[in-house]
Structures are given as structure tokens and as C-alpha cells.
Design an enzyme around this catalytic site. Structure first.
Site, mmCIF file in Angstrom:
data_model
loop_
_atom_site.group_PDB
_atom_site.id
_atom_site.type_symbol
_atom_site.label_atom_id
_atom_site.label_comp_id
_atom_site.label_asym_id
_atom_site.label_seq_id
_atom_site.Cartn_x
_atom_site.Cartn_y
_atom_site.Cartn_z
ATOM 1 C CE1 TYR A 226 -46.583 54.859 58.037
ATOM 2 C CE2 TYR A 226 -47.024 55.783 55.871
ATOM 3 C CZ TYR A 226 -47.480 55.348 57.086
ATOM 4 O OH TYR A 226 -48.807 55.394 57.365
ATOM 5 C CE LYS A 227 -48.038 51.520 59.294
ATOM 6 N NZ LYS A 227 -49.423 51.172 58.972
HETATM 7 C C1 LIG Z 1 -50.325 52.219 58.735
HETATM 8 C C2 LIG Z 1 -51.557 51.759 58.071
HETATM 9 C C3 LIG Z 1 -52.175 52.523 57.086
HETATM 10 C C4 LIG Z 1 -51.631 53.880 56.768
HETATM 11 O O1 LIG Z 1 -52.345 54.525 55.778
HETATM 12 P P1 LIG Z 1 -51.814 55.911 55.213
HETATM 13 O O2 LIG Z 1 -52.806 56.300 54.226
HETATM 14 O O3 LIG Z 1 -50.452 55.627 54.616
HETATM 15 O O4 LIG Z 1 -51.693 56.859 56.349
HETATM 16 C C5 LIG Z 1 -53.285 52.006 56.446
HETATM 17 N N1 LIG Z 1 -53.774 50.796 56.771
HETATM 18 C C6 LIG Z 1 -53.216 50.031 57.727
HETATM 19 C C7 LIG Z 1 -53.767 48.700 58.045
HETATM 20 C C8 LIG Z 1 -52.099 50.507 58.418
HETATM 21 O O5 LIG Z 1 -51.540 49.768 59.373
#
Ligand SMILES: *Cc1c(COP(=O)(O)O)cnc(C)c1O
Length: 425
Positions: A226-227
């Protein structure tokens, strides 16, 4: 936001020469918003919306349970994984899209430990994203210190800490706060030289710049849908496992979708071969459909050219910031050297929270990370040079007017409590 002052000719010229200028029309960005937060939640694309509507209307509505066969819903994790594979430099059969980054990290960390006999230490760095640290702590508490020990060092001690005692080096490539970017190739090589395996979190890397996981001999990787990949809120994450490990590795979440033959409904677990064994439960069909659509935006994108534009956006931003006397109160904490930086710029300011609030009110969407950091995400597919210029103009106005000092923003800050780490909206 106010757009009364004309954009300087030099900035307009950069947009004029931008080979990605046409890409912006594939995104459904709200009017009057400058979105510099695609590093946290990518915007909606027409392709994602259309694919999602199709999955609802043509597939789910018309075919109901028949959709599993007729539309290949069960194959979506692998199909979508293969689309991501191109972006991370993985040949076929090693990437799957499923679950969240946190869950996938648990699976690959455990798999990596299962391949190491006699070594139990997971090396990571203190600045790692909290969920990554928590997952490792959970693994240690589940397995016990005899089977999983954590070594958590500061960035500058990292390289020297990679020695024969390490089982797994687990790192996030781009620091979420500062944007500092590790060299995957060098650190992976160093880990392999002492017999350690590597797990890379590519949350702020995939879709932001080229990656070459196969060539760099990476063992395992995870990342976010989602990023920079724009898959939508809570989109499935991805997981990469190098083929050379498939035969021997074990991942602990035995679910029926990772079984060799799920529809024989056997009593005992037999792992599927290949990367399929990282699947656990029923695929998130609608979320996968949205991510699948969003990824098609990358189909004709040269990631090297994308990276070049990201660097140029950053250089433009930094130059505009340093040209304004009143903005010298903003302290750049991202590396100036583009080679050491992801696709964001971070600045600190004593009133970072309030400044972020006012900027968002002005239509410049950035985000705040405690205690004093403002992040400007650079997403070349839809960010224009004039957006960068307008963002700096808006920031200048916020700082010079000292509007951020108003009581309402201070009060918000006091009340924000545990929500401080969340993007202010
Ligand atoms: C955004 C991010 C996540 C997100 O993890 P989710 O399990 O999808 O919420 C994990 N690790 C890093 C380094 C991130 O930047």
C-alpha cells in the site's frame, strides 16, 4: 491551496521535460491537494478502481462461488506476486502477495532460522521499524532464548556486528524516519561471508527504485503493497524466498493454502513445493484485485528512470529549501547523498507536529513522525516539480506567519497522546 503565484519558468521547464508527466493522469488524485505522502499510503489509480469494480461486479456478483475456478481467485497471490517480482529483480517462482508485512516477516524470519543449525542470533538495528522489532521479539518469546536470541545494535555498529555468531541479519532497507538507505548488496555479501542469512524489509523500497534481489543473492524479503505500490489501504504485502532455499525451509504457519493439496482435505500437513508454502489461508481476493490493477501502472515504467526523477525531485526540494532564509530552522536529517537515500526527505523542527497540521490544512499532505520529524515523500509517477515548489512556498508561509504557534495546534499536540505516530489528517 492557494495557487496564485505563478510557477517559476525553471520549474515549469522541469515538468515540461519530465518523461513521467503523462503518468499522473492514471492516478485519481483529489484536486487542490499536493500529496507528498505516497510513501505511507499510495493514492487510488484508475486501474485499481476498475479492477476492483470488475472483481465485484463481474466476478463476485455474477459467478459467486464459481469465481474461485472461473476467475482463478486462488492463483491471485502467485499472479500478483509475479507482477511484483519484476519490480524487485526476482525471477519467476519466488514471490507471493499475501497477508501483511508483519505476518510475512514472521514467516520468513522463522524460515531463515530453520535453515541455520547451531546459530540462533538475529541481528537487527535499533532504528528498525517497530513492527519488525516486535515480530522478532515475539519470535524470541515463542521459541525461547535457546533458539532465538536478539542482537539489537545502533546503525553505526551494524557492519562490525556481522560475524560468525549471527544466524540471520534482519534489516529494513530504508529507514522510515530519516530515509537512510542501506546497500543491500554489500550487507548481504558480508552476511553470507560469515554464514549468516539475510531478511530484508523493502516496505519503503519496492516501487520506489530498482532492486535486484536475485543478483544480490538475497535469501528472503518482505514488503508493503500500500505504499509505493499503491495497492490501497491494507493491501496485501509481498514475500520473496530465494529458490535455492525452497526445498529445506520450513515456515511455521501451517495453513491449508500452503498445503500441497488443499482440496484433498488430508489430516496431516504436507507443505506445497515452492513459494506457495508461504500461503496460509484464503486469499484476500478483493484486495489482491485492487493491488493487481495498481501494479499495471508500473508495466511500462523503467525503474532506473523513475529513480532518476526521484533524485531530481529531491535535489530541487533541497535547493528550494536552502534558498529561503526563514526555512533554515528546518533541519534536514536525510542523507544529502542520493545513493544513501530512499525516496523521501525528512526535516526536523521543534514544532514539527503543529507545522504538519497547518501544512495539511493548506492542502500539502505530508506526515509527522514523533518526536520532531516531518516527512516529504517523493513519488515520481505523479509528483510534479511544481508540486515540490508549491510545497516549499506553503512551508515558507507557515513558518514566516508563525501560525503553527497558535494554541489550537499546541492543544492538539497535548491531546494527541498515543496517536502521535499516526499521520495527522
Ligand atoms: C509500513 C511498514 C510495515 C507495515 O507492516 P504491516 O504489517 O503491513 O502493517 C512494516 N515494516 C516497515 C519497515 C514499514 O515501513
Amino acid at each position: 491551496m492557494k495557487q496564485t503565484i505563478p510557477v517559476p519558468a525553471a520549474i515549469a521547464e522541469l515538468d515540461h521535460q519530465d518523461s513521467f508527466a503523462g503518468k499522473r493522469s492514471e492516478f485519481r488524485l483529489p484536486a487542490d491537494t499536493i500529496y507528498l505522502n505516497g510513501n505511507s499510503l499510495g493514492p487510488l489509480t484508475f486501474a485499481a478502481q476498475e479492477r476492483l469494480v470488475e472483481a465485484c461486479k463481474q466476478e463476485w456478483r455474477q459467478d459467486l462461488i464459481g469465481g474461485w475456478n472461473k476467475h482463478g481467485w486462488l492463483d491471485l497471490p502467485i499472479q500478483v506476486g509475479e507482477k511484483i517480482a519484476r519490480l524487485i529483480g526476482a525471477k519467476t517462482g519466488q514471490t507471493v502477495a499475501c497477508d501483511s508485512t508483519s505476518l510475512n516477516l514472521f514467516k520468513v524470519l522463522s524460515a531463515a532460522l530453520s535453515l541455520q543449525s547451531g546459530r540462533t542470533t538475529v541481528l537487527t538495528q535499533e532504528e528498525n521499524f517497530p513492527t519488525d522489532l516486535y515480530i522478532a521479539q515475539g519470535m524470541r518469546d515463542l521459541l525461547g532464548e535457546h533458539h532465538c536470541k536478539l542482537k539489537n545494535v545502533q546503525a553505526q555498529e551494524l557492519s562490525d556486528s556481522i560475524d560468525e555468531s549471527i544466524a540471520v541479519l534482519m534489516l529494513t532497507q530504508v529507514d522510515f524516519r530519516s530515509g537512510y538507505k542501506h546497500d543491500i548488496e554489500i550487507l548481504t555479501k558480508k552476511a553470507h561471508e560469515v554464514g549468516a542469512l539475510v531478511v530484508w524489509d523493502l516496505a519503503h523500497s519496492a516501487g520506489a527504485f530498482p532492486l535486484d534481489l536475485d543478483k544480490w543473492q538475497v535469501d528472503f524479503a518482505v514488503g508493503c503493497g500500500y505504499k509505493y505500490l499503491n495497492g490501497g489501504p491494507g493491501a496485501p504485502a509481498f514475500l520473496y524466498a530465494a529458490e535455492r532455499h525452497h526445498k529445506l525451509l520450513r515456515q511455521p504457519l501451517y495453513g491449508w493454502m500452503g498445503h500441497a493439496q488443499p482440496f484433498l482435505f488430508e489430516r496431516n500437513y504436507v507443505a506445497a513445493s515452492g513459494v506457495q508454502k508461504f500461503s496460509v489461508g484464503t486469499p484476500n481476493v478483493l484486495s489482491l484485485a485492487a493491488l493487481q490493477g495498481a501494479l499495471s501502472v508500473f508495466d511500462n515504467v523503467d525503474l532506473h528512470a523513475l529513480r532518476e526523477k526521484s533524485n531530481r525531485l529531491a535535489a530541487t526540494f533541497m535547493r528550494l529549501m536552502s534558498d529561503v532564509e526563514s526555512l533554515q530552522c528546518m533541519n534536514l536529517i536525510s542523507p544529502i547523498d542520493a545513493a544513501q537515500r530512499g525516496s523521501q526527505l525528512s526535516y526536523t523542527h521543534p514544532y514539527a507536529y503543529a507545522v504538519t497540521r497547518v501544512l495539511i490544512e493548506q492542502g500539502v499532505v505530508v506526515d509527522y513522525r514523533a518526536p520532531d520529524c516531518i516527512r516529504f515523500g517523493l513519488t515520481p509517477l505523479y509528483t510534479r516539480y511544481m508540486d515540490i515548489w508549491r510545497a516549499v512556498e506553503a512551508l515558507k508561509e507557515v513558518i514566516e506567519s508563525r501560525r503553527f504557534e497558535r494554541a489550537q495546534y499546541q492543544a492538539d499536540y497535548q491531546n494527541a497522546g498515543s496517536k502521535l505516530r499516526i499521520t495527522v489528517t
